[in-house]
Design an enzyme around this catalytic site. Sequence first.
Site, PDB file in Angstrom:
ATOM      1  NE  ARG A  24      -2.276  -2.067   3.138  1.00 34.01           N
ATOM      2  CZ  ARG A  24      -2.677  -2.343   4.378  1.00 34.01           C
ATOM      3  NH1 ARG A  24      -3.715  -1.730   4.898  1.00 34.01           N
ATOM      4  NH2 ARG A  24      -2.013  -3.233   5.106  1.00 34.01           N
ATOM      5  CB  THR A  90       2.976 -12.720  11.735  1.00 31.73           C
ATOM      6  OG1 THR A  90       1.700 -13.323  11.988  1.00 31.73           O
ATOM      7  CG2 THR A  90       2.748 -11.416  10.982  1.00 31.73           C
ATOM      8  N   GLY A 150      -6.491  -7.529  14.214  1.00 35.88           N
ATOM      9  CA  GLY A 150      -6.907  -8.711  14.962  1.00 35.88           C
ATOM     10  C   GLY A 150      -7.609  -8.259  16.239  1.00 35.88           C
ATOM     11  CB  ALA A 389      28.475  44.972   0.110  1.00 36.31           C
ATOM     12  CG  ASN A 395      35.799  28.600  -5.077  1.00 30.38           C
ATOM     13  OD1 ASN A 395      35.121  29.154  -5.939  1.00 30.38           O
ATOM     14  ND2 ASN A 395      35.353  27.593  -4.344  1.00 30.38           N
TER      15      ASN A 395
HETATM   16  C1  UD1 Z   1      -0.977  -8.287  12.174  1.00 31.51           C
HETATM   17  C2  UD1 Z   1      -1.697  -9.200  13.180  1.00 31.51           C
HETATM   18  C3  UD1 Z   1      -2.959  -8.498  13.656  1.00 31.51           C
HETATM   19  C4  UD1 Z   1      -2.616  -7.143  14.258  1.00 31.51           C
HETATM   20  C5  UD1 Z   1      -1.812  -6.292  13.273  1.00 31.51           C
HETATM   21  C6  UD1 Z   1      -1.298  -5.058  13.971  1.00 31.51           C
HETATM   22  C7  UD1 Z   1      -1.184 -11.465  12.475  1.00 31.51           C
HETATM   23  C8  UD1 Z   1      -1.726 -12.698  11.819  1.00 31.51           C
HETATM   24  N1  UD1 Z   1      -2.020 -10.440  12.555  1.00 31.51           N
HETATM   25  O1  UD1 Z   1      -1.842  -8.139  11.071  1.00 31.51           O
HETATM   26  O2  UD1 Z   1      -3.599  -9.294  14.639  1.00 31.51           O
HETATM   27  O3  UD1 Z   1      -3.804  -6.474  14.633  1.00 31.51           O
HETATM   28  O4  UD1 Z   1      -0.668  -7.040  12.796  1.00 31.51           O
HETATM   29  O5  UD1 Z   1      -0.694  -4.173  13.062  1.00 31.51           O
HETATM   30  O6  UD1 Z   1      -0.068 -11.477  12.924  1.00 31.51           O
HETATM   31  N2  UD1 Z   1       5.629 -10.129   8.127  1.00 31.51           N
HETATM   32  C9  UD1 Z   1       6.743 -10.901   7.886  1.00 31.51           C
HETATM   33  N3  UD1 Z   1       6.578 -12.112   7.271  1.00 31.51           N
HETATM   34  C10 UD1 Z   1       5.352 -12.586   6.902  1.00 31.51           C
HETATM   35  C11 UD1 Z   1       4.231 -11.767   7.162  1.00 31.51           C
HETATM   36  C12 UD1 Z   1       4.394 -10.557   7.778  1.00 31.51           C
HETATM   37  O7  UD1 Z   1       7.854 -10.520   8.212  1.00 31.51           O
HETATM   38  O8  UD1 Z   1       5.306 -13.692   6.363  1.00 31.51           O
HETATM   39  C13 UD1 Z   1       5.807  -8.849   8.799  1.00 31.51           C
HETATM   40  C14 UD1 Z   1       5.349  -7.665   7.984  1.00 31.51           C
HETATM   41  O9  UD1 Z   1       6.424  -7.141   7.215  1.00 31.51           O
HETATM   42  C15 UD1 Z   1       4.918  -6.676   9.049  1.00 31.51           C
HETATM   43  C16 UD1 Z   1       4.448  -7.565  10.194  1.00 31.51           C
HETATM   44  O10 UD1 Z   1       5.018  -8.836   9.956  1.00 31.51           O
HETATM   45  O11 UD1 Z   1       5.991  -5.884   9.522  1.00 31.51           O
HETATM   46  C17 UD1 Z   1       2.925  -7.663  10.281  1.00 31.51           C
HETATM   47  O12 UD1 Z   1       2.442  -8.265   9.085  1.00 31.51           O
HETATM   48  P1  UD1 Z   1       1.136  -7.754   8.362  1.00 31.51           P
HETATM   49  O13 UD1 Z   1       0.914  -8.595   7.177  1.00 31.51           O
HETATM   50  O14 UD1 Z   1       1.201  -6.284   8.183  1.00 31.51           O
HETATM   51  O15 UD1 Z   1       0.038  -8.137   9.459  1.00 31.51           O
HETATM   52  P2  UD1 Z   1      -1.373  -7.493   9.650  1.00 31.51           P
HETATM   53  O16 UD1 Z   1      -2.303  -8.012   8.626  1.00 31.51           O
HETATM   54  O17 UD1 Z   1      -1.233  -6.027   9.781  1.00 31.51           O
HETATM   55 CA    CA Z   2       0.349  -4.305   9.255  1.00 32.76          CA
END
Ligand code: UD1
Ligand code: CA
Length: 485
Positions: A24, A90, A150, A389, A395
């Site tokens: 995004r 995550t 979440g 002035a 240079n």
């Molecule tokens: C996640 C949480 C959600 C919470 C929200 C808060 C989960 C499943 N959900 O959702 O409950 O309310 O954050 O902002 O965890 N990332 C990785 N590898 C991956 C996936 C993600 O490193 O495979 C990193 C992303 O770069 C990011 C972070 O984890 O920095 C969160 O991932 P994102 O996909 O943004 O999770 P949300 O959908 O926001």
């Molecule tokens: Ca996020």
Amino acid sequence: MAANSSAYENPAAVIILAAGQGTRMKSVKPKVLHEVLGMPLLGHVLLSSSQLDSKSTVVVVGHGKAEVTQYLAQSYPKVKTVTQEQQLGTGHAVKVALETLGDLKTGLVLILAGDTPLLTNTDLTQLLKAANGVGGAVLTAHLPDPTGYGRIIRGTDNKVDSIVEQRDASDTQRAITEVNSGVYVFSAELLRMALSKIDAANDQGEQYLTDVVGILRSAGHEITAVLTSAENILGVNDRRQLAQAGGVLRQRIADEWMLAGVTMVDPTSVWIDRTVSLEADVTLLQNVQLTGTTSIKAGSVIGPDCTLVNTIVDNDAVVIRSTTKDCQIGNSASVGPFTYLRPGTKLGPKAKAGGFVEMKNAVLGESAKVPHLSYVGDAEIGEGSNIGAATVFVNYDGVEKHRTIVGKHVRVGSDSMLVAPITIGDGAYTAAGSVITEDVPAGAMAVGRARQRNILDWVLRRRPGSDSAKAAVADSSSAPSSKKK
Ligand code: UD1
Ligand code: CA
């Protein structure tokens, strides 16, 4: 180990998730490297977590891995990176991080996302305290619009039962306004155990870290929720949120400095990087940006309309409507208005770079003055000297840059060209309008211009009848040859 309720245990490891794409943002740059207040989002997260003194910090990288790794190597060389080849969720990201922390069996693990720059040190220490002696703790907040986050599901005992993602939630669950910030502390041992049990049986087909909470709860381990403000948990997903995060940080930093004794006429227009340092009794007027390693001592007044980059300002200096970079401004020195001090410029005590002056790699001694409309490049100007002035320190010969040395108590006449390399001795003078191409000995007057000649009655002969000619005839004090001059 915590001996009382106000103590907390430092985490044995900090894991920061930063492998996601950040779609995004609509950017070729990885999301966590987008900057607010002169520092990438990831830098802000690391700055807050590094105060906790963890034994190891691991950043999970994936999308934009090369750039993120390069930033970390430069700015946080002690931080480890681990690559998550495929973004399987995550929970999977944390598993990958734990693989590099093979010997981590006990202690607490703090998990953060790389896109949450507004977390405070208090948020993190509260979370560590809350995790002490239980299965873990999660940072939560009530959001007026919880869409996308979440939801925190609490049991009848009001303890956290589980976390349900928006897309997997029932209508009743979606009505819950308490959300998961994505910041957690778990005991290392229980985290490993719970992660071995997560699957991808959800709407996204991803391994959710959030499932760890429900798994631990079912196994009889309590998870504590720590509530903070909606502001603190802001995650940056698009550029509106990037600007929003910048605005909040700007206000926080301004508040901190005002409480530390800095006067700000309009704090909403003052932008100060987290890396800047100020003393009490500094005054910042409207529209001031202080960035990088800038530091300012007591009594100095900066603004309005100034940008100071990596600039060291001593006591009681004044800088008005100017831009400075990689400079030093001495005690009681003055700069501006409309002046540009470029790298390597050093103003001594009471020195002056006045209105519409540009300087580069210029060193001015005590009370040396360049008051108006001049360019000073690659030069030294001795104490007490005054540059007239519209003087230019010439240079550059088109190939190389050359230095000019001006001694002490020199007077350079207005509109002079000082063609480098050149040395002007102590106490010397130069005549206004001179092009100085040779060294000037101490105490000499250098004149480098054509002698003036007056062609009498030229206007009467060549512009007869003009207003100028009439004015000349009418002027009894001069010109027409009929009168003697
Ligand atoms: C996640 C949480 C959600 C919470 C929200 C808060 C989960 C499943 N959900 O959702 O409950 O309310 O954050 O902002 O965890 N990332 C990785 N590898 C991956 C996936 C993600 O490193 O495979 C990193 C992303 O770069 C990011 C972070 O984890 O920095 C969160 O991932 P994102 O996909 O943004 O999770 P949300 O959908 O926001
Ligand atoms: Ca996020």
